[in-house]
Design an enzyme around this catalytic site. Sequence first.
Site, short mmCIF file in Angstrom:
data_model
loop_
_atom_site.label_atom_id
_atom_site.label_comp_id
_atom_site.label_asym_id
_atom_site.label_seq_id
_atom_site.Cartn_x
_atom_site.Cartn_y
_atom_site.Cartn_z
N ASP A 51 -4.21 0.43 -0.45
CA ASP A 51 -3.48 1.20 0.51
C ASP A 51 -2.15 0.65 0.63
OD1 ASP A 51 -3.78 3.00 3.19
OD2 ASP A 51 -2.39 1.22 3.48
N TYR A 56 6.49 -0.01 3.22
CA TYR A 56 6.10 -1.19 2.46
C TYR A 56 7.02 -1.83 1.37
CZ TYR A 56 1.61 -0.20 5.11
OH TYR A 56 0.63 0.15 5.88
N LYS A 81 1.55 6.50 2.03
CA LYS A 81 1.86 7.21 3.51
C LYS A 81 3.44 7.84 3.41
CE LYS A 81 -0.93 3.52 5.39
NZ LYS A 81 -0.52 2.64 4.62
N HIS A 114 2.24 8.96 8.29
CA HIS A 114 2.10 7.51 8.82
C HIS A 114 2.09 7.47 10.20
CE1 HIS A 114 3.27 2.95 7.33
NE2 HIS A 114 2.32 3.03 8.30
#
Length: 280
Positions: A51, A56, A81, A114
């Site tokens: 994930d 990120y 996401k 998200h």
Amino acid sequence: MAMPNGLQDVYVLNNDVRMPVVGLGVWKAGSGPETRQAVRWALEIGYRSIDTAFIYQNEADVGAAISEGPIPRDRVFVATKLWHSDQGYDGTLRAFQAALGRMGLSYLDLYLIHHPLPPKMKDTWRAMESLYQNGLARAIGVSNFLPHHIDELLADAKIKPAVNQIERHPYLQQRDAMRHNGRHGILTEAWAPLAKGSALSEPCIAGMAERRKKTPAQIVLRWGLQSGAALIPKSVRRERLEENAGIFDFSLTDAEMAAIDALEANRRFGGHPDDTSWMK
């Protein structure tokens, strides 16, 4: 379903797609070698779910590690996401294609919104449905949605979310959200299932770990698993990845589950989903 027995056991989502019960989360895993190595180790150990997210900044490393790794792509469940700045119909479609490009993939197993952003939620979801209907995302879902966000989305949705990924740990159990998800056939997936390590020093958890010759992290993750949620604990250390995988050879009793349930404190480590002020 029966209690899972290993990392590669699955939940069957509401569209019959199979999603591993435990995966690797890579939030705050450094871009480059750190993320690539963590994903490679995870796949070697037996994880089959990874994930990530646009924010990120390590989607490319996740994709590279999967492409270079020992497990065929079609046996790895890959999720990422959509960030709030890309929400809206056209923005969602562009962001999805950009994510595929960064990851070097031709499809995703799961694509999530998200955060809820009510002004754009329905247009965003129409785009998500298009991605699903065109076979680019095998499943679509949401993250950080509260029950009222789910209700608002479902009022006009043609396709129900398959997953709602929410902050869930002993200090924030979100029972109402889990029940609401369940009533709509939406799987709850827990992010920060270890409460960012804060729950590991709780005396009741430490005591269970000592009696069972397990670690506090394994106790907390087992509690999450027995609660019926999918889990994505994060680590970039091989020994921690192995530790987090060691939760299938024991069970907590009803009394032990109740003792951890009693730690509920409505304590969040992330922002409240209704607060969108930081998105501006």
